[in-house]
Scaffold this motif. Structure first.
Motif, PDB file in Angstrom:
ATOM      1  N   ALA A   1       0.881  -1.172   0.000  1.00 17.45           N
ATOM      2  CA  ALA A   1       0.000   0.000   0.000  1.00 17.45           C
ATOM      3  C   ALA A   1       0.911   1.212   0.000  1.00 17.45           C
ATOM      4  N   GLY A   2       0.753   2.086  -0.990  1.00 17.83           N
ATOM      5  CA  GLY A   2       1.612   3.255  -1.100  1.00 17.83           C
ATOM      6  C   GLY A   2       2.583   3.136  -2.260  1.00 17.83           C
TER       7      GLY A   2
ATOM      8  N   ASP B   1       2.617   1.810  -8.043  1.00 18.75           N
ATOM      9  CA  ASP B   1       2.497   2.861  -7.027  1.00 18.75           C
ATOM     10  C   ASP B   1       1.048   3.260  -6.775  1.00 18.75           C
ATOM     11  N   HIS B   2       0.720   3.418  -5.518  1.00 17.59           N
ATOM     12  CA  HIS B   2      -0.563   4.017  -5.131  1.00 17.59           C
ATOM     13  C   HIS B   2      -0.304   5.506  -4.888  1.00 17.59           C
ATOM     14  N   SER B   3      -0.190   6.248  -5.982  1.00 18.01           N
ATOM     15  CA  SER B   3       0.119   7.678  -5.909  1.00 18.01           C
ATOM     16  C   SER B   3      -0.736   8.428  -6.922  1.00 18.01           C
TER      17      SER B   3
ATOM     18  N   ILE C   1      -1.732   8.685 -14.726  1.00 18.31           N
ATOM     19  CA  ILE C   1      -1.304   7.859 -15.863  1.00 18.31           C
ATOM     20  C   ILE C   1      -2.399   6.855 -16.216  1.00 18.31           C
ATOM     21  N   ASP C   2      -2.939   6.185 -15.190  1.00 24.41           N
ATOM     22  CA  ASP C   2      -3.926   5.121 -15.414  1.00 24.41           C
ATOM     23  C   ASP C   2      -5.279   5.661 -15.881  1.00 24.41           C
TER      24      ASP C   2
ATOM     25  N   LEU D   1       0.062  10.242  -1.897  1.00 22.18           N
ATOM     26  CA  LEU D   1      -0.321   8.833  -1.882  1.00 22.18           C
ATOM     27  C   LEU D   1      -1.839   8.684  -1.960  1.00 22.18           C
ATOM     28  N   THR D   2      -2.286   7.683  -2.689  1.00 27.81           N
ATOM     29  CA  THR D   2      -3.713   7.369  -2.736  1.00 27.81           C
ATOM     30  C   THR D   2      -4.068   6.216  -1.802  1.00 27.81           C
ATOM     31  N   ARG D   3      -3.054   5.502  -1.314  1.00 32.45           N
ATOM     32  CA  ARG D   3      -3.262   4.462  -0.305  1.00 32.45           C
ATOM     33  C   ARG D   3      -2.051   4.436   0.622  1.00 32.45           C
ATOM     34  N   ALA D   4      -2.304   4.135   1.899  1.00 29.54           N
ATOM     35  CA  ALA D   4      -1.230   3.955   2.879  1.00 29.54           C
ATOM     36  C   ALA D   4      -1.841   3.375   4.141  1.00 29.54           C
TER      37      ALA D   4
END
Length: 244
Positions: A121-122, A140-142, A148-149, A167-170
């Motif tokens: 995560a992260g 990457d969870h950024s 990009i995705d 970060l979108t997840r952590a």
């Protein structure tokens, strides 16, 4: 830190504050005898970030080593979800400011027999060196990766966004934690690299691959840190190298 040889897997691990930061908020775990390794990159200010990353590696170190991969993976996931609840609720509420974030990225590698699982995560990463090719196993969870995705931006354009590294997840970032998991077979000659963004941001993919191609984890670690510390090293650096 010397390389450890137990069973068939050997590993070396190292962390460094870097050239700019006052403190190190990274932490790592290297338990080759248990087939478990991890890197955590804390966030939320010096004390909070260091606390979060340390809690993650301490809790993972206490997981039982018995069982097959699926049993151990389930326990690892349960451990990280429990830590997420603890960090996102209890510690945040009791902090001096109620909106304080206490969190950390995590990337963990679990190997049991001929199977491996990467959990993250992260934006700390897991790489695989196999057959003279480097593969980035984690994604990457950024915000940069999300641009990009979801918006089709080129990597260099996404990197220019002012919040690209957000970060979108952590662990601890929100009450609901989404872990990403990749399982794979391990083959003779495989080498793995777990690292925080402070390490990989300063090195090109071919530099990572050249280090992982060296015959021992310790030699690979020495090369990685020598090259990273020759650069600006604006962030904390942590890495674990694992190979047979």
């Amino acid at each position: 830190m010397p390389a450890v040889a137990t069973h068939r897997w050997r590993s070396a691990a190292r962390t460094d504050t870097g050239k700019v930061r006052a403190r190190n908020e990274d932490a790592f775990l290297a338990l080759p005898e248990q087939g478990l390794w991890a890197v955590a990159d804390g966030m939320g200010g010096h004390q909070n970030g260091a606390l979060a990353s340390r809690l993650i590696v301490e809790q993972l170190a206490e997981l039982p080593a018995a069982g097959d991969l699926q049993q151990r993976l389930g326990q690892l996931r349960q451990c990280l979800h429990g830590l997420n609840r603890h960090l996102s609720q209890a510690l945040t509420v009791t902090a001096e400011r109620p909106d304080t974030v206490i969190g950390s990225t995590v990337v963990a590698l679990l190997i049991e027999g001929e199977r491996a699982a990467c959990v993250w995560a992260g934006d700390s990463r897991c790489y695989l060196w196999r057959g003279s090719r480097l593969y980035q196993l984690s994604r990457d969870h950024s915000l940069r990766q999300q641009l990009i995705d979801e918006q089709g931006l080129a990597p260099q354009d996404a990197a220019r966004h002012p919040a690209a590294h957000a970060l979108t997840r952590a662990i601890g970032a929100s009450e609901a934690l989404q872990l990403e998991i990749l399982e794979l077979d391990v083959l003779p000659g495989d080498a793995f690299l777990l690292c925080s963004d402070g390490l990989y941001q300063g090195l090109a993919a071919d530099e990572l691959g050249a280090a992982l191609n060296l015959p021992s984890p310790q030699l690979a670690m020495n090369r990685l840190f020598q090259q990273a510390l020759d650069g600006p090293a604006r962030d904390n650096l942590s890495a674990v190298v694992v190979r047979r």
